[in-house]
Design an enzyme around this catalytic site. Structure first.
Site, mmCIF file in Angstrom:
data_model
loop_
_atom_site.group_PDB
_atom_site.id
_atom_site.type_symbol
_atom_site.label_atom_id
_atom_site.label_comp_id
_atom_site.label_asym_id
_atom_site.label_seq_id
_atom_site.Cartn_x
_atom_site.Cartn_y
_atom_site.Cartn_z
ATOM 1 N N ASP A 11 0.850 -1.191 0.000
ATOM 2 C CA ASP A 11 0.000 0.000 0.000
ATOM 3 C C ASP A 11 0.881 1.233 0.000
ATOM 4 O O ASP A 11 1.970 1.230 0.571
ATOM 5 C CB ASP A 11 -0.929 0.024 1.220
ATOM 6 N N GLY A 12 0.410 2.261 -0.670
ATOM 7 C CA GLY A 12 1.078 3.549 -0.679
ATOM 8 C C GLY A 12 0.165 4.588 -0.056
ATOM 9 O O GLY A 12 -1.057 4.448 -0.060
ATOM 10 N N GLU A 54 2.408 3.591 -4.523
ATOM 11 C CA GLU A 54 1.798 2.288 -4.804
ATOM 12 C C GLU A 54 2.723 1.450 -5.689
ATOM 13 O O GLU A 54 2.945 0.265 -5.420
ATOM 14 C CB GLU A 54 0.432 2.460 -5.479
ATOM 15 N N ASP A 76 -4.476 -2.436 -3.020
ATOM 16 C CA ASP A 76 -5.741 -1.711 -3.148
ATOM 17 C C ASP A 76 -5.658 -0.647 -4.241
ATOM 18 O O ASP A 76 -6.554 0.167 -4.397
ATOM 19 C CB ASP A 76 -6.173 -1.103 -1.811
ATOM 20 N N HIS A 131 -8.869 0.186 3.122
ATOM 21 C CA HIS A 131 -9.528 0.688 4.336
ATOM 22 C C HIS A 131 -10.771 -0.137 4.665
ATOM 23 O O HIS A 131 -11.796 0.398 5.082
ATOM 24 C CB HIS A 131 -9.869 2.171 4.195
ATOM 25 N N ASP A 141 -1.188 -0.057 5.147
ATOM 26 C CA ASP A 141 -1.590 1.341 5.218
ATOM 27 C C ASP A 141 -0.983 2.010 6.444
ATOM 28 O O ASP A 141 -0.451 3.121 6.365
ATOM 29 C CB ASP A 141 -3.119 1.453 5.240
#
Length: 161
Positions: A11-12, A54, A76, A131, A141
């Site tokens: 995740d970024g 990402e 994501d 999320h 995250d």
């Protein structure tokens, strides 16, 4: 020779896109004796974009592997996952890194690094809702946000405003 099975979550995160950014990675591998090995990685950058984070998360995760692997990579980022699964990346390369609008593809430096990092592996890219209730995506995250919040952040040398 059988390639080891590895699960990767990435995740970024970026504040004020562009702005301070970071990424989080969770690498998981089950040893032959059933022991689960998990390694968490993160980095933070002074000025970058969410999409760059990402992409860089995926690149650095793949580059962290010491041998060719069979990978399930969870992200994501529709930007990353769709670029692979919907063959956008193939089209961009075929058109000399141009979009249908004739404009250059953004983040060419990272797309080229991703192609190189993918080469030795068999990878299935899987999109997960961000999320949400995915434990490892949420951990990524958290790692990304923590990384971008640190002092002495790295410079994203490929970022062009």
């Amino acid at each position: 020779m059988n390639k080891p099975n590895v699960s990767i979550y990435t995740d970024g995160a970026c504040a004020n896109n562009p702005g301070r950014g970071g990424y989080g990675i969770v690498l998981m591998y089950e040893k032959s004796d059933g022991t689960l090995i998990q390694k968490n990685l993160s980095r933070g950058f002074e000025l970058t974009t969410n999409n760059r984070m990402e992409l860089l998360a995926v690149i650095d995760a793949l580059n962290a592997l010491k041998t060719p692997c069979k990978i399930k990579l969870y992200s994501d980022s529709k930007y990353v996952v769709d670029a692979i699964n919907q063959k956008w990346l193939d089209g961009w390369q075929a058109k000399n890194w141009k979009l249908n609008t004739k404009n250059p593809v953004k983040n060419i430096d990272l797309w080229k690094k991703l192609l190189s990092a993918m080469r030795p592996h068999e990878i299935e890219f899987i999109w997960v809702k961000g999320h949400a209730s995915n434990e490892f995506n949420n951990l990524c995250d958290k790692l990304a946000v923590e990384a971008r919040s640190k002092d002495n952040l790295e410079i994203d040398s490929g970022f062009i405003d």
